[in-house]
Scaffold this active site. Structure first.
Site, PDB file in Angstrom:
ATOM      1  N   THR A  78      44.119  52.731  17.512  1.00  0.00           N
ATOM      2  CA  THR A  78      42.645  52.861  18.807  1.00  0.00           C
ATOM      3  C   THR A  78      40.833  51.541  17.621  1.00  0.00           C
ATOM      4  O   THR A  78      40.205  50.978  17.907  1.00  0.00           O
ATOM      5  CB  THR A  78      42.315  52.985  19.687  1.00  0.00           C
ATOM      6  OG1 THR A  78      42.149  54.522  19.151  1.00  0.00           O
ATOM      7  CG2 THR A  78      43.394  53.342  20.778  1.00  0.00           C
ATOM      8  N   GLY A 139      45.314  62.407  25.102  1.00  0.00           N
ATOM      9  CA  GLY A 139      44.278  63.440  24.343  1.00  0.00           C
ATOM     10  C   GLY A 139      43.574  64.861  24.457  1.00  0.00           C
ATOM     11  O   GLY A 139      43.093  64.542  25.502  1.00  0.00           O
ATOM     12  N   HIS A 362      51.178  24.484  70.519  1.00  0.00           N
ATOM     13  CA  HIS A 362      52.681  24.662  70.403  1.00  0.00           C
ATOM     14  C   HIS A 362      53.463  23.714  69.312  1.00  0.00           C
ATOM     15  O   HIS A 362      53.591  22.364  69.587  1.00  0.00           O
ATOM     16  CB  HIS A 362      53.624  24.218  71.378  1.00  0.00           C
ATOM     17  CG  HIS A 362      53.694  24.583  72.749  1.00  0.00           C
ATOM     18  ND1 HIS A 362      53.332  26.245  73.348  1.00  0.00           N
ATOM     19  CD2 HIS A 362      52.571  23.926  73.648  1.00  0.00           C
ATOM     20  CE1 HIS A 362      52.363  25.965  74.536  1.00  0.00           C
ATOM     21  NE2 HIS A 362      52.202  24.901  74.109  1.00  0.00           N
TER      22      HIS A 362
END
Length: 451
Positions: A78, A139, A362
């Site tokens: 990171t 962590g 319809h």
């Protein structure tokens, strides 16, 4: 003060077992990284840099110009990822937020509170923490006897005593930007993973008697990361529950929230009822006192007030107030229904305007058409809009009556107040107040079958 953000979105996501880049998997209809970016922006961040790696072009296509980009060729941890933003942020003043691209549940409110706490305490670094019932994989926040932050230790480097701690690091941080990029140069990879850890920046700050703070959120779901399909499903459930609760508290009735799926950008008015099995996605807006019937699906559409939709699919369309749709109707993109319109069972509408009071009750197809006010389209009528190469438009005026089983062969215009006889195939324009009849004469041969 300048506020920046770095979104970490370069991980492979191998546990997803997917050809799709991990942060592009969707939660509540939007990719995880889109959720993160939206909430970062809403937290008041001025400049965003997204760290991309595998699938970089797909991420760039998804986020577009909402972010700057830096490429991480090798995933070395990171801290290494954040360091890739050097080109954009190294000389910038202010606060920099670091957020993982696979945390779709984080809210703008929490990010804003994190930044405010960081700046008000004049800290050089602040970590967002939460309490986990099962902290495995996270962590751990290690504090001293005065409850001050001592260090953050990763799971694989933690002692048994540290593994027993339940306050965990979210992986989301706020830093003084200049301190961050200065200390990134000092981070080493002498740990079990051989990676450059971002939390080591905090250890370096504390070693020089700098100020590092912790901001704790009570909602563990907010910091939930997504690493596999099970976690993706859990994130979907958690975010959907949050969205549904917000709508219900704003005056929307959701009969069964567990089977109702509403996107994060959807807006719904008071006293609207959402029945079970409904999906509403995109930037859909629904007015007040509407009823969205069970198993309906609505995408990127504007639905008016007091509308009644039954078991229908609506995409990229507009439905006016007091209009009825369905059951089993489909509004395809570009459909625009006025007020008090009826689109009944097994009717398909595509790229058509139906003015106020028009009715298609319809078994009809209305495509590339304009239907005037109060016009009635009889059962089984079709706008014949396609010749195999091009699409053509049908225009029907107001107060017309189109008989059952009529074919309107476009391009054609039918005027106001026209009556089309049932079974007609209309190929020529029909002027106002006319009767049009276009069918073969009936022939009846009495006694024919007795021969």
């Amino acid at each position: 003060m300048q506020r920046n953000a770095v979104i970490l979105a370069a991980g492979k996501g191998t546990r997803m077992k997917s050809n799709k880049y991990k942060v592009l998997h969707k939660v509540a209809g939007k990719s995880m990284v889109e959720h993160v970016l939206t909430n970062v922006k809403n937290a008041g961040v001025n400049q965003i840099v997204t760290i991309v790696g595998h699938g970089a072009e797909d991420v760039k296509e998804t986020l577009g110009n909402q972010s700057l980009y830096s490429y991480q060729e090798e995933q070395l941890g990171t801290a290494h990822a954040v360091k890739m933003a050097n080109e954009h942020l190294k000389e910038v003043e202010g606060t920099t937020l670091v957020v993982c691209g696979d945390t779709p549940l984080i809210t703008a409110h929490t990010l804003q509170k994190l930044i405010e706490h960081h700046e008000s305490t004049h800290a050089q670094a602040t970590v967002l923490s939460a309490t986990a019932q099962i902290p495995f994989g996270y962590g751990r926040i290690v504090r001293d006897e005065q409850r001050r932050l001592q260090r953050i230790v990763e799971e694989k480097d933690a002692s048994e005593a540290q593994k027993a701690l339940t306050e965990i690091s979210s992986g989301i941080f706020a830093f003084d930007n200049r301190v961050l990029f200065s200390k990134l140069e000092e981070v080493k990879n002498d740990n079990a993973q051989g990676e450059y850890y971002l939390p080591d920046v905090i250890s370096l700050i504390l070693a020089e008697n700098g100020v590092a703070e912790v901001y704790h959120t009570d909602d563990f779901n907010e910091i939930m990361g997504v690493n596999d399909r099970v976690m993706l499903s859990n994130a979907e459930k958690a975010l959907q529950q949050r969205i549904n609760i917000e709508h219900m508290r704003n005056g929307v009735t959701i009969i069964d929230p567990t089977t109702t799926f509403i996107g994060p950008d959807v807006k719904i008015g008071m006293d609207t009822i959402i029945e079970p099995g409904v999906r509403i996605n995109g930037e859909t807006v629904i007015g007040e006192e509407a009823v969205i019937g069970q198993y309906s699906e609505i995408n990127n559409s504007h639905i008016g007030s007091q509308v009644d939709i039954k078991q229908s699919v609506i995409n990229d369309s507009i439905v006016g107030d007091k209009t009825k749709v369905g059951p089993f109707a489909q509004l395809r993109p570009g459909s625009n229904l006025g007020s008090d319109v009826k689109v009944g069972n097994f009717v398909e509408v595509k790229k058509a305007d139906l003015k106020d009071g028009a009715k298609v009750s319809h078994l009809s197809y209305i495509g590339d058409a304009e239907i005037g006010e109060r016009t009635n389209i009889g059962c089984g009528s079709i706008t014949v809009n396609y010749d195999g190469v091009n699409k053509f438009k049908t225009v029907v005026g107001k107060d017309a009556f189109i008989g059952c089983n009529t074919n309107l062969v476009a391009p054609v215009t039918v005027g106001d107040g026209v009556l089309i006889a049932a079974g007609s195939t209309i190929t020529d324009n029909v002027p106002n107040e006319s009767l049009a009849l276009a069918r073969a004469r009936q022939i009846t041969k009495e006694g024919y079958l007795k021969k």
